[in-house]
Design a protein around this motif. Structure first.
Motif, short mmCIF file in Angstrom:
data_model
loop_
_atom_site.label_atom_id
_atom_site.label_comp_id
_atom_site.label_asym_id
_atom_site.label_seq_id
_atom_site.Cartn_x
_atom_site.Cartn_y
_atom_site.Cartn_z
N LEU A 5 0.68 -1.20 0.03
CA LEU A 5 -0.04 -0.03 -0.07
C LEU A 5 1.08 1.46 -0.03
O LEU A 5 0.37 2.36 -0.34
N GLN A 6 2.03 1.17 0.69
CA GLN A 6 2.95 2.23 0.54
C GLN A 6 3.78 2.38 -0.49
O GLN A 6 4.86 3.52 -0.59
N HIS A 7 3.96 1.43 -1.47
CA HIS A 7 4.93 1.46 -2.75
C HIS A 7 6.47 1.37 -1.97
O HIS A 7 7.28 2.04 -2.46
N THR A 8 6.55 0.50 -0.95
CA THR A 8 7.87 0.32 -0.44
C THR A 8 8.39 -1.15 -0.62
O THR A 8 9.29 -2.03 0.02
N SER A 9 7.64 -1.99 -1.45
CA SER A 9 7.91 -3.46 -1.70
C SER A 9 9.19 -3.94 -2.35
O SER A 9 9.67 -4.98 -2.36
N GLY A 24 7.69 17.68 -2.58
CA GLY A 24 7.12 17.73 -1.08
C GLY A 24 6.02 17.08 -0.88
O GLY A 24 5.71 16.81 0.38
N ALA A 25 5.67 16.04 -2.00
CA ALA A 25 4.53 15.12 -1.70
C ALA A 25 5.12 13.88 -0.68
O ALA A 25 6.21 13.54 -0.78
N ARG A 26 4.06 13.29 0.20
CA ARG A 26 4.66 12.38 0.96
C ARG A 26 3.37 11.28 0.82
O ARG A 26 2.29 11.61 0.57
N TYR A 27 3.56 10.15 0.78
CA TYR A 27 2.84 8.78 0.40
C TYR A 27 2.66 8.09 1.71
O TYR A 27 3.38 7.68 2.50
N GLY A 28 1.12 7.85 1.88
CA GLY A 28 0.70 7.11 3.08
C GLY A 28 0.48 6.05 2.49
O GLY A 28 1.16 5.18 1.69
N LEU A 29 -1.00 5.14 2.71
CA LEU A 29 -1.20 4.06 2.21
C LEU A 29 -2.33 4.18 1.52
O LEU A 29 -3.72 4.37 1.87
N GLY A 30 -1.98 4.56 0.13
CA GLY A 30 -2.83 4.82 -1.10
C GLY A 30 -3.22 6.20 -0.89
O GLY A 30 -4.39 6.48 -1.43
N LEU A 31 -2.90 7.12 -0.11
CA LEU A 31 -3.06 8.62 0.13
C LEU A 31 -1.86 9.44 0.24
O LEU A 31 -1.03 9.20 0.72
#
Length: 367
Positions: A133-137, A299-306
Motif C-alpha cells: 500500500l505504501q510502494h515500499t515493496s 514535497g509530496a508524501r505517500y501514506g497507504l494509498g493517500l
C-alpha cells in the motif's frame, strides 16, 4: 510511451452549484483563468474542474472543447478516467478489512496469497501488506513492460509480467512507485472476501457514499457511460491529436481502472478524511507517510494509498491523482473541508504542463 501508459492521478468536488460571495466575485477567478491558460498556452484540448468550499458550496468549470472534431463543449462535471485515484479506493477496501480483523498490515502477502509472489530477489514472505500500500515493496512496475497492443489483461497476467523481472530493492528499503503493488492489493481483497474487486469497491465505497457517477468498468467495457469529454493522445510533437477515449482499461485494474467525475472525487476524499469510510486507527495508518518522488509534486508524501501535497498558503491537501490513456487528474481535500479536482483530456508530452495543472489545484484550495 505504450498506449497502456503510466497510471496515476486526481479529480473533484460535490454539492449544489452556488454563486460566489460578493467579495469573491470582484476578484479574478484564478481557477477559470488557470484552465483557460492550460488550453490556450499548453495545447490541452479540454479541461474541467470542481471546487468545494468549507461550507459545501461548489463551483464547476470547463475550458476548451470536449470533442476536437465537432467543437462540442466540455460537459460540465463530465466523467473521466481517473487512473491511479483508483489506488485510494483499493487501499480503503484493504484497510476496512484490517479494521474488521481479516487482514494485518504487518503480515506478509504470502499469508493471504501463498506461493503467488516469487521471482528474482522477490519473496512474498518478506513483502508485507503495508509495503504494497505504501510502494515500499521493491516490486518491479509491470507498466514498464506493457506492449503497445491495447487488449484485455487478467490481473494475473499483469502480475506475471512484473515477476519476470528482478526486484528493484529489498522490501522496506525505500519508496518507489509501482502499480504491481496495487494489483496484489486487489487480489488480496478478492481472496479475503471471496468476491470480485469491482463488487467490493462498489459495496464498500461507491454505494456507501452515494457516488452516482463513479464505477469500475466491467471486463471488456471500453466505453465511458455518461456525458464525458473525449480523451486524446498526441503520438509526437506537432502530430494531430488521436481520439483514445475508448479502450480496454483492464491494464490498470486495481491500480487505475475506474471512471468518475470531479465532484464525486471531491465527495470521496472529503468523506475519507472525515472518517466516513475508515475507523480512526486505520485512517491514522493511511495518513502515516514517507517522502515520495515521481510522479508526485515536490514535497509530496505517500501514506497507504493517500498522498499529502503542500499548499502554497500553508498546510497540505490529501488526495492521489491519476494518469491514464487520454486523461490526467489532480486534486484532493483538506482537513477543514475544502476540496478541488482538475482533469485534462490528454497526457501532455511537455513535462512542464502537469505542474501547472497542480498549480490550478493549489489556487483553488488557497483562494
Amino acid at each position: 510511451m505504450p498506449a497502456a501508459a503510466a497510471v496515476a492521478v486526481g479529480v473533484m468536488a460535490m454539492g449544489a452549484l452556488t454563486p460566489p460571495p460578493a467579495s469573491a466575485a470582484a476578484e479574478p477567478d484564478t481557477v477559470r483563468q488557470g484552465l483557460k491558460e492550460l488550453v490556450r498556452s499548453d495545447g490541452v484540448p479540454g479541461a474541467l474542474a470542481s471546487v468545494k468550499d468549507r461550507e459545501g458550496g461548489t463551483r464547476t468549470y470547463t475550458a476548451g472543447v470536449g470533442d476536437v472534431a465537432t467543437g462540442a463543449k466540455v460537459p460540465r462535471d463530465g466523467q473521466v478516467r481517473i487512473g491511479s485515484n483508483t489506488k485510494t479506493f483499493t487501499a480503503v477496501a484493504v484497510l476496512q478489512l484490517v479494521g474488521e480483523g481479516k487482514v494485518d498490515l504487518d503480515e506478509p502477502i504470502d499469508t493471504y496469497l501463498p506461493g503467488l509472489v516469487r521471482g528474482e530477489g522477490i519473496d512474498g514472505h518478506r513483502i508485507k501488506v503495508r509495503h504494497l500500500l505504501q510502494h515500499t515493496s521493491g516490486l518491479p512496475n509491470y507498466v514498464k513492460y506493457l506492449a503497445d497492443d491495447v487488449r484485455y489483461y487478467d490481473p494475473r497476467d499483469l502480475l506475471d509480467l512484473a515477476l519476470e523481472h528482478k526486484a528493484e530493492f529489498e522490501p522496506g528499503e525505500k519508496w518507489e512507485y509501482s502499480n504491481t503493488n496495487y494489483v496484489l492489493a486487489g487480489l488480496l481483497v478478492q481472496k479475503v472476501t471471496g468476491r470480485p474487486l469491482a463488487e467490493e469497491l462498489d459495496r464498500r465505497v461507491i454505494q456507501r457514499l452515494g457516488l452516482r457517477h463513479t464505477y469500475f468498468p466491467a471486463p471488456g467495457d471500453a466505453t465511458i457511460r455518461e456525458r464525458h469529454p473525449k480523451g486524446y493522445d498526441r503520438p509526437s510533437a506537432g502530430a494531430p491529436l488521436v481520439d483514445v477515449t475508448e479502450f480496454d482499461p483492464s491494464w490498470g485494474w486495481a491500480a487505475g481502472q475506474m471512471i468518475s467525475t470531479n465532484s464525486d472525487l471531491n465527495r470521496f476524499f472529503t468523506a475519507l478524511l472525515d472518517g466516513g469510510l475508515l475507523k480512526p486507527a486505520q485512517l491514522d495508518e493511511m495518513r502515516t507517510t514517507v517522502p515520495a518522488g515521481a510522479p508526485f509534486a515536490p514535497g509530496a508524501r505517500y501514506g497507504l494509498g493517500l498522498v499529502s501535497t503542500p499548499l502554497s498558503c500553508g498546510g497540505v491537501y490529501w488526495g492521489h491523482g491519476g494518469s491514464t490513456t487520454g486523461y490526467e487528474t489532480r486534486g484532493g481535500a483538506t482537513d477543514d473541508g475544502r476540496a478541488a479536482n482538475v482533469a485534462i483530456t490528454t497526457q501532455p508530452a511537455d513535462k512542464t504542463v502537469m505542474p501547472r495543472v497542480e498549480g490550478v489545484v493549489d489556487k483553488a484550495l488557497c483562494r
